[in-house]
Design an enzyme around this catalytic site. Sequence first.
Site, PDB file in Angstrom:
ATOM      1  N   SER A  13       0.801  -1.225   0.000  1.00 22.18           N
ATOM      2  CA  SER A  13       0.000   0.000   0.000  1.00 22.18           C
ATOM      3  C   SER A  13       0.835   1.277   0.000  1.00 22.18           C
ATOM      4  O   SER A  13       0.290   2.367  -0.205  1.00 22.18           O
ATOM      5  CB  SER A  13      -0.942   0.012   1.213  1.00 22.18           C
ATOM      6  N   ASN A  63      -2.915  -9.782   8.140  1.00 18.53           N
ATOM      7  CA  ASN A  63      -1.738  -9.754   9.004  1.00 18.53           C
ATOM      8  C   ASN A  63      -0.897 -10.970   8.655  1.00 18.53           C
ATOM      9  O   ASN A  63      -1.240 -12.097   9.015  1.00 18.53           O
ATOM     10  CB  ASN A  63      -2.152  -9.780  10.470  1.00 18.53           C
ATOM     11  N   VAL A  64       0.204 -10.764   7.940  1.00 20.02           N
ATOM     12  CA  VAL A  64       0.997 -11.891   7.455  1.00 20.02           C
ATOM     13  C   VAL A  64       1.616 -12.701   8.588  1.00 20.02           C
ATOM     14  O   VAL A  64       2.080 -13.828   8.370  1.00 20.02           O
ATOM     15  CB  VAL A  64       2.099 -11.431   6.477  1.00 20.02           C
ATOM     16  N   SER A 142      17.395  -6.870   3.302  1.00 24.39           N
ATOM     17  CA  SER A 142      17.994  -5.565   3.568  1.00 24.39           C
ATOM     18  C   SER A 142      19.499  -5.730   3.729  1.00 24.39           C
ATOM     19  O   SER A 142      19.969  -6.807   4.130  1.00 24.39           O
ATOM     20  CB  SER A 142      17.419  -4.964   4.859  1.00 24.39           C
ATOM     21  N   TYR A 155      15.482  -6.281  13.577  1.00 22.79           N
ATOM     22  CA  TYR A 155      15.299  -6.071  12.143  1.00 22.79           C
ATOM     23  C   TYR A 155      16.390  -6.779  11.341  1.00 22.79           C
ATOM     24  O   TYR A 155      16.101  -7.487  10.362  1.00 22.79           O
ATOM     25  CB  TYR A 155      15.307  -4.570  11.846  1.00 22.79           C
ATOM     26  N   ALA A 157      18.214  -9.312  12.273  1.00 20.10           N
ATOM     27  CA  ALA A 157      18.034 -10.757  12.402  1.00 20.10           C
ATOM     28  C   ALA A 157      16.929 -11.254  11.469  1.00 20.10           C
ATOM     29  O   ALA A 157      17.065 -12.303  10.826  1.00 20.10           O
ATOM     30  CB  ALA A 157      17.702 -11.123  13.848  1.00 20.10           C
ATOM     31  N   LYS A 159      15.957  -9.888   8.660  1.00 13.81           N
ATOM     32  CA  LYS A 159      16.370  -9.770   7.264  1.00 13.81           C
ATOM     33  C   LYS A 159      17.477 -10.769   6.915  1.00 13.81           C
ATOM     34  O   LYS A 159      17.539 -11.256   5.776  1.00 13.81           O
ATOM     35  CB  LYS A 159      16.814  -8.339   6.977  1.00 13.81           C
TER      36      LYS A 159
END
Length: 242
Positions: A13, A63-64, A142, A155, A157, A159
């Site tokens: 989105s 919500n994945v 990332s 974050y 960890a 990625k």
Amino acid sequence: MLKGKVAIVTGGSRGIGEAIAYELASKGAAIAVIYSGNASAAKQVCSNCQDNYGVKARAYQCNVAEFETVKQTVAQIKADFGTVHILVNNAGITRDGLTAMMKEADFDAVLDTNLKGAFHMIRHCTGLFLRNREGCIINISSVSGLMGNAGQCNYAASKAGLIGLTKSVARELASKGIRCNAIAPGFIATDMTQDQSDNSLLTQVPLGRMGTPKEVAEAVVFLASANYITGEVLRVDGGIAM
């Protein structure tokens, strides 16, 4: 290039996900946009895909991080589009903080969305890919997953985990004609990174600037049509992680 294909874009989105949806649509792919909270933004992305590129596009709240919710959403996408050919796992959140003071809930939330969410999507789309004898999975990782980043242990960890997931899935599914690759963006100019425009790390980017969502989206389109590439991690980072 992608006419007749159906693509799911999670986190579609806004930001990078929005750019990916447009780039895939511009190549002829029908688009299923998965969003978490902003229904109006997701529906606007779909309207833009339809109006500007003449492709079918629909939005799905999901919500994945929730296994059963993803299962139901993928089933609805199959009912609406018939099948899925391309899955882009872009949904991601941050809950930054130093490791010594990070709350368990903040660590769990980031891993659940960024890493487990990608697993959920792959898990429930794989049956469709197997029936098609083809499929393309692109995980948005990332450079933090390659280099680490102070204040982002959760974050980074998540990625890094995406990269391991990518390579394992690529090995498992290659014989079935299903490819799985990852993209590792660096500093990309989005709402999520707007507070980092003066970050000292930007001085370490060899190309001397932040990237754009469109530049990441172009890499997605490349991997979506690169039939002899799997298990790869493509950096779109201006050279910062070389």
